[in-house]
Write an enzyme that holds these catalytic residues in place. Structure first.
Site, PDB file in Angstrom:
ATOM      1  N   ASP A   1      82.434  66.284  57.188  1.00 30.03           N
ATOM      2  CA  ASP A   1      83.355  66.794  56.168  1.00 30.03           C
ATOM      3  C   ASP A   1      83.908  65.685  55.263  1.00 30.03           C
ATOM      4  OD1 ASP A   1      84.970  65.510  57.979  1.00 30.03           O
ATOM      5  OD2 ASP A   1      86.470  67.110  58.124  1.00 30.03           O
ATOM      6  N   GLY A   2      83.459  64.454  55.487  1.00 31.33           N
ATOM      7  CA  GLY A   2      83.960  63.356  54.663  1.00 31.33           C
ATOM      8  C   GLY A   2      85.316  62.841  55.123  1.00 31.33           C
TER       9      GLY A   2
ATOM     10  N   ALA B   1      93.370  67.610  63.337  1.00 33.86           N
ATOM     11  CA  ALA B   1      93.380  68.812  64.182  1.00 33.86           C
ATOM     12  C   ALA B   1      92.301  69.773  63.727  1.00 33.86           C
ATOM     13  CB  ALA B   1      94.757  69.476  64.130  1.00 33.86           C
ATOM     14  N   GLY B   2      91.063  69.446  64.059  1.00 35.08           N
ATOM     15  CA  GLY B   2      89.961  70.273  63.585  1.00 35.08           C
ATOM     16  C   GLY B   2      89.730  70.026  62.108  1.00 35.08           C
TER      17      GLY B   2
ATOM     18  N   GLU C   1      86.752  73.932  75.019  1.00 36.03           N
ATOM     19  CA  GLU C   1      87.080  72.538  74.723  1.00 36.03           C
ATOM     20  C   GLU C   1      88.423  72.268  75.376  1.00 36.03           C
ATOM     21  OE1 GLU C   1      87.408  71.470  70.565  1.00 36.03           O
ATOM     22  OE2 GLU C   1      86.864  69.405  71.011  1.00 36.03           O
TER      23      GLU C   1
ATOM     24  N   ASP D   1      83.732  72.237  63.763  1.00 36.66           N
ATOM     25  CA  ASP D   1      85.008  72.076  64.479  1.00 36.66           C
ATOM     26  C   ASP D   1      86.138  72.680  63.637  1.00 36.66           C
ATOM     27  OD1 ASP D   1      86.732  71.390  66.527  1.00 36.66           O
ATOM     28  OD2 ASP D   1      86.862  69.271  65.994  1.00 36.66           O
TER      29      ASP D   1
ATOM     30  N   HIS E   1      95.031  68.472  71.374  1.00 34.41           N
ATOM     31  CA  HIS E   1      95.181  69.281  72.592  1.00 34.41           C
ATOM     32  C   HIS E   1      96.526  68.944  73.228  1.00 34.41           C
ATOM     33  CE1 HIS E   1      90.935  70.783  72.967  1.00 34.41           C
ATOM     34  NE2 HIS E   1      90.799  69.824  72.079  1.00 34.41           N
TER      35      HIS E   1
ATOM     36  N   ARG F   1      81.370  43.737  73.552  1.00 33.67           N
ATOM     37  CA  ARG F   1      81.149  43.567  74.996  1.00 33.67           C
ATOM     38  C   ARG F   1      81.428  44.841  75.784  1.00 33.67           C
ATOM     39  NH1 ARG F   1      83.865  38.866  73.777  1.00 33.67           N
ATOM     40  NH2 ARG F   1      82.493  37.060  73.661  1.00 33.67           N
TER      41      ARG F   1
ATOM     42  N   HIS G   1      86.353  64.011  74.138  1.00 35.52           N
ATOM     43  CA  HIS G   1      87.762  63.679  74.399  1.00 35.52           C
ATOM     44  C   HIS G   1      87.807  62.790  75.642  1.00 35.52           C
ATOM     45  CE1 HIS G   1      89.586  66.197  71.258  1.00 35.52           C
ATOM     46  NE2 HIS G   1      88.583  67.004  71.482  1.00 35.52           N
TER      47      HIS G   1
HETATM   48 ZN   LIG Z   1      87.002  71.338  68.585  1.00 37.26          ZN
END
Ligand SMILES: [Zn+2]
Length: 383
Positions: free
Chosen positions: A245-246, A306-307, A126, A271, A138, A224, A192
């Site tokens: 994960d909500g 972050a994940g 990734e 993730d 990242h 649009r 991304h």
């Molecule tokens: Zn990831």
């Protein structure tokens, strides 16, 4: 790991097969595989009142149990893998995050060894070929355009274990990189990304087959400017990853994907980062510092998500009890579809004779009660 020579009949549960749910069904385990019939004296485990579903397949996962797949030793990677196994993930593709190319290549070497040993099911890169304006967690300074020669180098560094590369296909070199990955049998995943609708369609035509965590780290739907989401949802060639994960998604957006793409085109992923199955605290995701509070991981700098700290047993339970999806649809999205994508459906992803005895036992409320991997109990029901 030594193969178990034991046989067992797991009986009385609702068993989820590719053809549907069998009430009072049974799964016959012979050594590390599922068998079609059992010898008369085979011991029987009564699992009445439970579900038996295929082991979960996570194609996007950065760590767990306090350990990271993006750094650390083989032993630490295995600790993370074991944590996710205890939560039902019997097949796991380890994901890296953006780093220096040389460093990523070294990382891929280590993960390739663990793939050869059968501990993980390959590598997902990734980054670093992603869009700076959709970078998420990242590191901006290390991002680069997807030069096919560099993409090739990275794939080669995994010695055949590269399963997927997430890239922003609208960047210079993006489409050529997608073609290169497709030629090498590696999944080109759009993610991304800041691509328009048309740019996304061109990437799909070039051979991209996965949407990396659909909705997250990409432009939203505009009346649009439908952007990547509409292009990815409407195209039969694309499987969309979802983080259930909500936190990452509103339930309505999960519903939208299942409804519009269909369960056969969804892959539930975690993730996850180190804190999954571990707890709150301060961690690292690659080179960046992450603070986990109440189970939500955010960059210390900037506050981007972050994940996740998700494990797939929770994703499964949420999908059935919160999102009210049919169990068969969830099984498709959490086991069969990702197994097919990574080319392992002849071995895992469904409960069929000849495949590995990888399965999860759930109670009537979809709480995890047992996990078997290759015929051995990781979590033994009733223990
Ligand atoms: Zn990831």
């Amino acid at each position: 790991m030594a193969a178990s020579t034991q046989s067992a009949v797991l009986s009385g549960a609702k068993v989820v097969l590719p053809t549907g749910i069998v009430a009072g069904g049974r799964v016959i385990v012979d050594g590390e595989r599922i068998a079609g019939s059992a010898a008369p004296d085979t011991p029987v485990t009564d699992l009445a009142g439970h579900w038996i579903v295929p082991g979960f397949v996570d194609m996007h996962n950065h760590g767990g149990g306090g350990a990271s797949f993006t750094s650390g030793t083989a032993e630490e990677v295995l600790k993370g893998v074991r944590t996710h196994r205890e939560h039902g993930t019997t097949t796991l593709v380890a994901s890296t995050v953006t780093g220096e190319l040389d460093e990523l290549a070294r990382r891929a070497g280590l993960l390739a060894e663990l793939t050869q040993q059968g501990e993980i099911a390959g590598v997902h890169f990734e980054g670093p070929f992603i869009n700076a304006c959709r970078k998420g967690a990242h590191k901006a300074e290390l991002l680069r355009d997807p030069d096919p020669a560099e993409v090739r180098k990275l794939v080669d560094s995994a010695h055949g274990a590269a399963r997927m590369v997430t890239l922003a296909t609208e960047l210079p070199g993006g489409l050529d990189s997608v073609r290169l990955l497709a030629e090498h049998g590696v999944i080109a995943a759009i993610g991304h990304t800041d691509a328009t609708y048309d740019q996304t369609r061109r990437a799909i035509d070039a051979g991209a087959t996965v949407a990396t965590h659909l909705y997250n780290a990409m432009p939203g739907l505009e009346h649009r400017a439908p952007g990547p989401i509409a292009a990815l949802l409407e195209d039969e060639r694309i499987t969309v990853e979802l983080i259930n994960d909500g936190t990452h998604l509103h339930p309505a957006m999960l519903e939208l994907a299942f409804h519009h793409a269909g369960a056969h085109r969804v892959a539930l992923i975690t993730d996850a980062m180190d804190a999954a199955g571990f707890g709150d605290g301060t961690y690292h995701l690659g080179p960046l510092e992450v603070e986990v509070k109440d189970g939500v991981a955010r960059l210390v700098e900037g506050g981007s998500i972050a994940g996740s700290t998700l494990t797939l047993d929770t994703a499964f339970r949420r999908a059935v009890t919160v999102d009210k999806l049919p169990v068969e649809s969830v099984v498709q999205a959490i086991s069969a579809n990702p197994a097919k994508l990574i080319g392992l459906y002849d071995q895992v992803g469904s409960l069929e004779p000849g495949k590995y005895a990888d399965l999860v036992v759930l109670d009537a409320e979809f709480g995890l009660k047992g996990v078997m991997r290759r015929g051995e109990w990781i979590v033994k029901p009733g223990a």
